[in-house]
Design an enzyme around this catalytic site. Structure first.
Site, mmCIF file in Angstrom:
data_model
loop_
_atom_site.group_PDB
_atom_site.id
_atom_site.type_symbol
_atom_site.label_atom_id
_atom_site.label_comp_id
_atom_site.label_asym_id
_atom_site.label_seq_id
_atom_site.Cartn_x
_atom_site.Cartn_y
_atom_site.Cartn_z
ATOM 1 N N LEU A 71 1.037 -1.085 0.146
ATOM 2 C CA LEU A 71 -0.030 -0.063 0.324
ATOM 3 C C LEU A 71 1.133 1.544 -0.343
ATOM 4 O O LEU A 71 1.505 1.231 1.132
ATOM 5 C CB LEU A 71 -0.850 -0.051 0.819
ATOM 6 C CG LEU A 71 -1.953 0.766 1.667
ATOM 7 C CD1 LEU A 71 -2.867 0.811 0.054
ATOM 8 C CD2 LEU A 71 -2.913 0.557 2.572
ATOM 9 N N LYS A 74 1.580 7.069 0.552
ATOM 10 C CA LYS A 74 1.450 8.645 -0.140
ATOM 11 C C LYS A 74 0.914 9.123 -0.856
ATOM 12 O O LYS A 74 0.766 10.339 -1.472
ATOM 13 C CB LYS A 74 3.252 9.348 -0.287
ATOM 14 C CG LYS A 74 4.448 8.701 0.211
ATOM 15 C CD LYS A 74 6.019 8.470 0.051
ATOM 16 C CE LYS A 74 6.661 8.635 1.010
ATOM 17 N NZ LYS A 74 8.070 8.466 0.127
ATOM 18 N N PHE A 96 7.824 4.506 12.754
ATOM 19 C CA PHE A 96 8.076 5.688 12.738
ATOM 20 C C PHE A 96 8.205 6.104 13.482
ATOM 21 O O PHE A 96 7.941 6.362 14.469
ATOM 22 C CB PHE A 96 6.395 6.283 11.794
ATOM 23 C CG PHE A 96 6.437 5.494 10.103
ATOM 24 C CD1 PHE A 96 7.509 5.707 8.840
ATOM 25 C CD2 PHE A 96 5.173 5.170 10.515
ATOM 26 C CE1 PHE A 96 6.169 4.805 8.039
ATOM 27 C CE2 PHE A 96 4.301 3.890 9.519
ATOM 28 C CZ PHE A 96 5.600 4.676 7.743
ATOM 29 N N ARG A 103 1.603 12.293 9.823
ATOM 30 C CA ARG A 103 1.656 13.318 7.845
ATOM 31 C C ARG A 103 0.729 12.032 7.099
ATOM 32 O O ARG A 103 0.653 13.181 6.588
ATOM 33 C CB ARG A 103 3.124 13.372 8.897
ATOM 34 C CG ARG A 103 3.512 14.458 7.345
ATOM 35 C CD ARG A 103 4.675 14.947 7.024
ATOM 36 N NE ARG A 103 5.686 14.972 7.183
ATOM 37 C CZ ARG A 103 6.685 14.061 8.157
ATOM 38 N NH1 ARG A 103 6.837 13.991 9.214
ATOM 39 N NH2 ARG A 103 7.651 13.209 7.747
ATOM 40 N N ASP A 168 16.080 -4.013 20.409
ATOM 41 C CA ASP A 168 15.362 -4.237 19.241
ATOM 42 C C ASP A 168 15.111 -5.673 19.832
ATOM 43 O O ASP A 168 13.339 -5.444 20.087
ATOM 44 C CB ASP A 168 15.941 -4.660 17.967
ATOM 45 C CG ASP A 168 16.751 -3.052 17.385
ATOM 46 O OD1 ASP A 168 16.337 -2.067 18.081
ATOM 47 O OD2 ASP A 168 17.152 -3.359 16.710
#
Length: 380
Positions: A71, A74, A96, A103, A168
């Site tokens: 997908l 943007k 992110f 955004r 992580d």
């Protein structure tokens, strides 16, 4: 209700997760939940998760049991599909930098506008707020900043990094725990939750747990001579766990066959051994170098001393113990290590599908889920 004791353990069956995360921590959190039966859909940009080419082996194992959807976030034309995903999901995971998800139109407020019961997990380096929120980083730098690289792992050595990306890994496991807790709270109260999980803070938790927060700290307080790695005569590595006095004494008795000087230090208790740590460490290094790994195995076998050869994961996978425990499973000709738990002596998490190709389930998935409004009506 009758439970099939031989069936795979899938306690999260029916939980639906949309995974926007990349690389390691986020995908680890969702693959753990997928192993336990959750339906996970991995969303990737047309260029794919960077781990596909940076860490292909890691990518393959962290994205088993998931469907793959491509997908382009943007492209505004894909916002209706984002709405469908949010309405369909119980949980959203994203990794992110803070502010990016908002955004590009997949932030927590967008998710809640479509689904007021959603659990939304944001994983980032330093967290969603605070003066470091926008700093770049990787596992090594998060660990360094958190205090996890300040203490040596071996007597007389400088601090060194592990081959494992501990920050992580820990952050991914903590995220899955937090998601399960939030789902439980939602079941009890109907309340949504936005989980803010920082890799840096996950490592800070670990470092503080192990070494404390005192300003004046002995950087060797966690080390014990004899609890370390040693090179053998054939350049293999032997791990010894000689922390307790009785282990040390039995080892000295056995090692006296190689060097009878070990009998002179047999009676040293833990405090005395730490006081002579430099000398004992040098003695042990020379001692272990005098025999091959196989010879040490022959000497220490049946001694009730903690010792092991340092193996590769592939070597460990071939062990009779892991075979007996059923920890390595085959799926479509590939090997996987799913969530390592056995329930009632029989049931284990399963691997039902291998890592998806980029976007392989996109159209099939969207053809199966309901429209955003229909799904929202069901969830309210």
């Amino acid at each position: 209700m009758t439970v099939d004791r031989d069936a795979a353990w899938q306690p999260l069956k029916g939980v639906r997760i949309v995974d926007f995360s990349v690389l390691l921590p986020g995908p680890l959190s969702t693959v753990l939940l997928a192993d336990l039966g959750a339906e996970v859909v991995k969303i990737e940009a047309p260029t794919g998760d960077p781990a596909r080419h940076l860490l292909p082996g890691v990518f393959n194992t962290l994205n088993r049991n998931k469907r793959g959807v491509m997908l382009d976030l943007k492209d505004p034309a894909n916002m209706p599909r984002v709405a469908e995903l949010m309405c369909w999901a119980d949980v959203v995971v994203e990794s992110f930098r803070p502010g990016v998800a908002q955004r590009i139109g997949i932030g927590v407020e967008v998710a809640r506008s479509h689904n007021p019961r959603i659990i939304y997990c944001s994983m980032s380096g330093f967290g969603q707020d605070g003066p470091w929120r926008a700093k770049p980083g990787h596992d090594l730098t998060y660990s360094a900043a958190a205090g996890a690289m300040s203490h040596p792992g071996s007597w007389g050595q400088h601090p060194a990094r592990s081959s494992l990306p501990v920050g992580d890994l820990v952050a991914g496991m903590m995220a899955s725990n937090a998601i399960l807790a939030a789902l439980r709270e939602r079941d009890l109260t109907g309340q949504s939750a936005h989980l803010d999980l920082s890799i840096f803070e996950a490592m800070f938790f670990c470092a503080a747990t192990r070494h404390g927060l005192d300003q004046e700290v002995d950087l060797t307080s966690h080390l014990f001579p004899g609890n370390d790695l040693y090179q053998t005569a054939d350049d293999k590595t032997l791990a010894l766990g000689l922390m307790e006095d009785h282990y040390w004494q039995v080892f000295c008795d056995r090692a006296a066959v190689v060097d009878d000087k070990m009998l002179a230090v047999r009676g040293l208790d833990e405090h005395a051994r730490r006081a002579r740590g430099d000398a004992l460490t040098a003695t042990l290094k020379t001692l272990i170098r005098a025999r091959t790994l196989e010879q040490w195995y022959a000497l220490l076998r049946d001694s009730d001393i903690p010792f092991e050869a340092c193996l590769t994961p592939a070597q460990a996978a071939s062990s009779t113990h892991l075979h007996a425990r059923g920890r390595v499973v085959q799926q479509a000709g590939q090997q996987f290590v799913p969530f390592p738990v056995t329930v009632d002596g029989h049931r284990r998490p399963a691997v039902s599908r291998t890592c998806p190709h980029l976007g392989q389930d996109t159209e099939a998935f969207f053809s199966q889920i309901q429209s955003a409004q229909q799904c929202a009506d069901l969830k309210v």
